[in-house]
Design an enzyme around this catalytic site. Structure first.
Site, mmCIF file in Angstrom:
data_model
loop_
_atom_site.group_PDB
_atom_site.id
_atom_site.type_symbol
_atom_site.label_atom_id
_atom_site.label_comp_id
_atom_site.label_asym_id
_atom_site.label_seq_id
_atom_site.Cartn_x
_atom_site.Cartn_y
_atom_site.Cartn_z
ATOM 1 N N CYS A 66 43.900 96.855 8.599
ATOM 2 C CA CYS A 66 43.197 97.150 9.856
ATOM 3 C C CYS A 66 43.724 96.246 10.975
ATOM 4 O O CYS A 66 43.869 96.664 12.119
ATOM 5 C CB CYS A 66 41.695 96.918 9.703
ATOM 6 S SG CYS A 66 40.825 98.025 8.596
ATOM 7 N N CYS A 111 62.092 89.060 7.129
ATOM 8 C CA CYS A 111 62.220 87.948 6.185
ATOM 9 C C CYS A 111 62.867 86.740 6.830
ATOM 10 O O CYS A 111 63.310 85.826 6.146
ATOM 11 C CB CYS A 111 63.050 88.388 4.981
ATOM 12 S SG CYS A 111 62.435 89.867 4.180
ATOM 13 N N CYS A 156 41.859 100.934 3.578
ATOM 14 C CA CYS A 156 40.398 100.975 3.454
ATOM 15 C C CYS A 156 39.905 102.360 3.050
ATOM 16 O O CYS A 156 38.998 102.501 2.237
ATOM 17 C CB CYS A 156 39.737 100.606 4.777
ATOM 18 S SG CYS A 156 39.850 98.873 5.203
ATOM 19 N N CYS A 203 40.120 95.054 6.866
ATOM 20 C CA CYS A 203 41.041 94.521 5.865
ATOM 21 C C CYS A 203 42.329 94.132 6.584
ATOM 22 O O CYS A 203 42.452 94.295 7.804
ATOM 23 C CB CYS A 203 41.297 95.543 4.754
ATOM 24 S SG CYS A 203 42.491 96.844 5.173
ATOM 25 N N ARG A 226 28.690 61.870 1.575
ATOM 26 C CA ARG A 226 28.824 62.128 3.021
ATOM 27 C C ARG A 226 28.805 63.626 3.327
ATOM 28 O O ARG A 226 28.389 64.029 4.411
ATOM 29 C CB ARG A 226 30.107 61.482 3.554
ATOM 30 C CG ARG A 226 30.162 59.973 3.421
ATOM 31 C CD ARG A 226 28.984 59.292 4.136
ATOM 32 N NE ARG A 226 29.143 57.846 4.154
ATOM 33 C CZ ARG A 226 28.715 57.023 3.200
ATOM 34 N NH1 ARG A 226 28.107 57.527 2.121
ATOM 35 N NH2 ARG A 226 28.888 55.721 3.301
ATOM 36 N N ASP A 272 53.656 83.028 2.625
ATOM 37 C CA ASP A 272 54.487 82.978 3.830
ATOM 38 C C ASP A 272 55.127 84.311 4.149
ATOM 39 O O ASP A 272 56.087 84.376 4.915
ATOM 40 C CB ASP A 272 55.576 81.903 3.679
ATOM 41 C CG ASP A 272 56.506 82.178 2.497
ATOM 42 O OD1 ASP A 272 56.323 83.202 1.814
ATOM 43 O OD2 ASP A 272 57.420 81.364 2.263
ATOM 44 N N ASN A 273 54.596 85.414 3.568
ATOM 45 C CA ASN A 273 55.148 86.730 3.909
ATOM 46 C C ASN A 273 54.073 87.802 3.755
ATOM 47 O O ASN A 273 53.110 87.640 2.994
ATOM 48 C CB ASN A 273 56.376 87.050 3.048
ATOM 49 C CG ASN A 273 56.023 87.260 1.589
ATOM 50 O OD1 ASN A 273 55.617 88.356 1.194
ATOM 51 N ND2 ASN A 273 56.168 86.219 0.782
ATOM 52 N N ASP A 299 52.093 79.933 -7.792
ATOM 53 C CA ASP A 299 53.340 79.818 -7.031
ATOM 54 C C ASP A 299 54.488 79.715 -8.027
ATOM 55 O O ASP A 299 54.390 78.965 -9.002
ATOM 56 C CB ASP A 299 53.314 78.576 -6.129
ATOM 57 C CG ASP A 299 54.418 78.603 -5.081
ATOM 58 O OD1 ASP A 299 55.613 78.586 -5.465
ATOM 59 O OD2 ASP A 299 54.107 78.639 -3.873
#
Length: 333
Positions: free
Chosen positions: A171, A183, A243, A168, A10, A127-128, A58
């Site tokens: 930027c 946090c 950069c 980047c 598909r 997540d940070n 992780d």
């Protein structure tokens, strides 16, 4: 690696992919940093799509609070304290045993010395912003594209990045130091995660199949309560220190470490004498590893990561004054 035409029938029927595009996916190697909410959804979609080799990174184990938003995990994974990457790998191979899954149960900074071979793409599923900045540095150094993704509360952001070509991460977020200090743990609505990961994977597939047609300057913003989509154009910034490799900063910042997420302290070195630093480590009897991107120093229970462009990170320092003392010794070499 041979493409299974029946499994991907598909998808092959979609003109933008076709058999040639599917073969590109089958031969692709993608690094996924973070195996939580975004990471598990993205990994599952890429596995079903037939991406040939996934690298999962992780350090965490599965917790009960993860189950509300993180695909692939079960109550049994919580009960037996399974590492996320290993639980995810088992679930992914059950979905598609033809895909190669390499799992690393460690933080991204520890994998900067790993040989991933030729990577085609990196997915930011963290997540940070401290971890994201490390990804940005890694991709700049290796000239790799990556997809930035963030989800919190009821809103998310996604953008395809090729740091040497377009903007980047620095930027886009010039005040990353301030973002890295935040946090605070906030909630996230379950339905947001597949929305954001779906956009992230959509961009990933486009990068792998037709990179020349990818838009590297558009940020996609999603609000899912109430449902709303927006797009913003972001250009490469000539003044971006990352950069331009110009890390000239204020004298005050040069002399101080600053606390970031997870108890990590950081600062910037405008001058760094590698030879003297190696002699310093030998004198202190510190373990030192290095490659063309980064140096890693270990002593007692402490770790220091130094990017050759000047960024320096202090891990496991319970007190700022201890990190500051070591930092002053390094800058005075």
């Amino acid at each position: 690696m041979k493409t299974d035409k029946n499994r991907y029938d598909r998808q092959i029927r979609v003109p933008q992919i076709g058999l040639a595009g599917q073969e590109k996916l089958t031969n692709s190697r993608v690094l996924i940093v973070g195996c939580g909410a975004l990471g598990t959804y993205a990994a599952e979609q890429l596995t079903r799509a037939g991406v040939g080799h996934l690298f999962l990174i992780d350090p965490d184990i599965v917790e009960k609070s993860n189950l509300q938003r993180q695909a692939l995990f079960t109550t049994a994974d919580v009960k037996f304290s399974h590492f996320k990457v290993f639980a995810a790998r088992e679930a992914l191979l059950a979905i598609n045993p033809e895909v190669t899954i390499t799992a690393r149960n460690e933080s991204f900074e520890h994998t900067l010395f790993d040989d991933f071979g030729k990577l085609d793409l990196v997915l930011d599923c963290t997540d940070n912003f401290l971890a994201r900045e490390l990804i940005n540095e890694f991709c700049l150094h290796h000239d790799l594209p990556f997809v930035f993704a963030s989800a919190a509360g009821t809103s998310g952001q996604v953008m395809a990045l090729k740091p040497r070509f377009g903007p980047c991460l620095s930027c886009i977020f010039p005040d990353l130091i301030e973002l890295e200090r935040n946090c605070e743990t906030i909630g996230v609505v379950t339905s947001l995660i597949p929305l954001i990961s779906g956009i992230e994977v959509s961009l990933a597939l486009q990068i792998l199949v037709a990179p020349s047609a990818v838009d590297w300057e558009t940020m996609h913003i999603v609000e899912n309560w109430p449902l709303n989509f927006a797009q913003f154009t972001i250009k490469k910034q000539k003044s971006c220190p990352c950069c331009s490799h110009d890390f000239s900063v204020s004298t005050d910042r040069n002399l101080r470490v600053e606390r970031s997420c997870g108890g990590v302290y950081q600062s910037t070195l405008t001058h760094f004498n590698l030879e003297k630093f190696e002699q310093f480590c030998q004198m202190k009897q510190w373990d030192l590893k290095s490659n063309s991107l980064v140096l890693l120093v270990k002593f007692e229970h402490y770790e220091i990561t130094i990017f050759r462009k000047g960024r320096i990170l202090f891990y496991h320092f319970e007190e700022e004054k201890v990190a500051q003392k070591i930092f002053e010794q390094i800058i005075n070499l």
